[in-house]
Design a protein around this motif. Sequence first.
Motif, PDB file in Angstrom:
ATOM      1  N   TRP A  78      40.891  22.922  19.851  1.00  0.00           N
ATOM      2  CA  TRP A  78      42.121  22.141  20.049  1.00  0.00           C
ATOM      3  C   TRP A  78      43.095  22.820  20.967  1.00  0.00           C
ATOM      4  CZ3 TRP A  78      39.798  18.330  18.714  1.00  0.00           C
ATOM      5  CH2 TRP A  78      39.139  18.217  17.496  1.00  0.00           C
ATOM      6  N   THR A  81      43.761  20.887  23.845  1.00  0.00           N
ATOM      7  CA  THR A  81      44.046  19.476  23.569  1.00  0.00           C
ATOM      8  C   THR A  81      45.536  19.151  23.719  1.00  0.00           C
ATOM      9  OG1 THR A  81      42.212  19.420  22.050  1.00  0.00           O
ATOM     10  CG2 THR A  81      43.796  17.676  21.832  1.00  0.00           C
ATOM     11  N   THR A  84      50.374  16.035  21.757  1.00  0.00           N
ATOM     12  CA  THR A  84      50.548  14.850  20.922  1.00  0.00           C
ATOM     13  C   THR A  84      49.449  14.752  19.866  1.00  0.00           C
ATOM     14  OG1 THR A  84      51.397  13.729  22.871  1.00  0.00           O
ATOM     15  CG2 THR A  84      50.886  12.356  20.977  1.00  0.00           C
ATOM     16  N   VAL A  85      48.215  15.045  20.274  1.00  0.00           N
ATOM     17  CA  VAL A  85      47.099  14.972  19.326  1.00  0.00           C
ATOM     18  C   VAL A  85      47.249  16.056  18.265  1.00  0.00           C
ATOM     19  CG1 VAL A  85      44.593  15.178  19.078  1.00  0.00           C
ATOM     20  CG2 VAL A  85      45.554  13.956  21.037  1.00  0.00           C
ATOM     21  N   LYS A  86      47.635  17.241  18.692  1.00  0.00           N
ATOM     22  CA  LYS A  86      47.840  18.329  17.735  1.00  0.00           C
ATOM     23  C   LYS A  86      48.933  17.999  16.725  1.00  0.00           C
ATOM     24  CE  LYS A  86      47.629  21.816  20.800  1.00  0.00           C
ATOM     25  NZ  LYS A  86      47.695  23.169  21.379  1.00  0.00           N
ATOM     26  N   LEU A 116      47.805   5.942  20.759  1.00  0.00           N
ATOM     27  CA  LEU A 116      47.420   6.973  19.783  1.00  0.00           C
ATOM     28  C   LEU A 116      45.931   6.861  19.441  1.00  0.00           C
ATOM     29  CD1 LEU A 116      48.229   9.257  17.792  1.00  0.00           C
ATOM     30  CD2 LEU A 116      48.774   7.495  16.125  1.00  0.00           C
ATOM     31  N   LEU A 119      43.824   8.138  22.332  1.00  0.00           N
ATOM     32  CA  LEU A 119      43.823   9.603  22.403  1.00  0.00           C
ATOM     33  C   LEU A 119      42.882  10.198  21.357  1.00  0.00           C
ATOM     34  CD1 LEU A 119      47.625  10.498  22.842  1.00  0.00           C
ATOM     35  CD2 LEU A 119      45.801  10.734  24.534  1.00  0.00           C
ATOM     36  N   PHE A 120      42.905   9.606  20.164  1.00  0.00           N
ATOM     37  CA  PHE A 120      42.043  10.122  19.091  1.00  0.00           C
ATOM     38  C   PHE A 120      40.571   9.907  19.412  1.00  0.00           C
ATOM     39  CE2 PHE A 120      43.832  11.765  15.052  1.00  0.00           C
ATOM     40  CZ  PHE A 120      45.077  12.044  15.556  1.00  0.00           C
ATOM     41  N   HIS A 123      39.682  12.579  22.114  1.00  0.00           N
ATOM     42  CA  HIS A 123      39.723  14.004  21.787  1.00  0.00           C
ATOM     43  C   HIS A 123      39.072  14.372  20.456  1.00  0.00           C
ATOM     44  CE1 HIS A 123      42.308  15.095  25.195  1.00  0.00           C
ATOM     45  NE2 HIS A 123      42.847  13.893  25.005  1.00  0.00           N
ATOM     46  N   ILE A 124      39.075  13.454  19.518  1.00  0.00           N
ATOM     47  CA  ILE A 124      38.562  13.764  18.181  1.00  0.00           C
ATOM     48  C   ILE A 124      37.232  13.063  17.915  1.00  0.00           C
ATOM     49  CG2 ILE A 124      39.177  13.825  15.707  1.00  0.00           C
ATOM     50  CD1 ILE A 124      41.321  15.155  17.265  1.00  0.00           C
ATOM     51  N   PRO A 128      42.528   7.683  13.884  1.00  0.00           N
ATOM     52  CA  PRO A 128      43.450   8.407  12.995  1.00  0.00           C
ATOM     53  C   PRO A 128      43.171   8.120  11.519  1.00  0.00           C
ATOM     54  CG  PRO A 128      44.663   7.452  14.836  1.00  0.00           C
ATOM     55  CD  PRO A 128      43.257   6.927  14.931  1.00  0.00           C
TER      56      PRO A 128
END
Length: 193
Positions: A78, A81, A84-86, A116, A119-120, A123-124, A128
Motif C-alpha cells: 500500500w 497506493t 484516498t484508498v489508504k 471510490l 479506486l477500490f 487498487h484492492i 469497499p
Amino acid sequence: MLDFDICDKARLDRDPLYDGSFFVAVITSKIYCRTICPVRQPLRKNVTYYPTASAAEADGYRPCLRCRPEAAPDSHAWNGTLTTVKRALRLIDEGALDSGNIQALAERLGIGSRHLSRLFNKHIGASPIQVARTKRLQKAKRLLDNSELKMSNIAFKAGYGSIRQFNDSFLEKYRQSPSQYRKKYGNNNQKKA
Ligand SMILES: [Zn+2]
C-alpha cells in the motif's frame, strides 16, 4: 497488477518476504493461502493470485485454516497506493461501513461513491463493502483464536450487527459455526498450528 511468475516463485519458495503482499488461491479447492502456507503445494496450473484477502473472498475463495490469512502482516504494497484508498481502508477498519454506507464513507473522503468504488477495484481488487466484510470476519476470527471472549462479545467487537450475522458469514467462509470451530480448535489455535 501481480506478476504471475514472481508470485509463483515466492509461493514455491514459501518466501516470508511476500507474506501479506499477495495471496495464493487454489482453484481446485477454492481455498486461499499465504505464501508461507505449510500445506502441500498445488500445481502451477491450479493456482491464481490476488493482491488482497478481500479480492480472493470476493471471488468466492475461503481462508485456509492452516496458514490463517487473517494473521498475515499488513501489506507494504500500500505504500505506493493513493492516500484516498489508504484513508478509506483505515476508516473501514474503524467500522465506517459497519453502521454507515458507501455514500457516507465517500463523503468523508470528499469524493463520489462511484469514484471510490473504481479506486477500490483498481487498487484492492474488491469493493469497499467486500473489504468491510472480510475485515469483520478476520477480526472475529483473530478474537476467536486469541481470546476467550464470549461469542456475543466477539460479534460486537468485530463490528457485526448481530450474532446471527456473525454466524452466517463465519459459516459461509469456514463451513462450520464459530462455536463448532471453537470446540474443535480451542481458544488458542497457535498450539496446534
Ligand atoms: Zn494455507
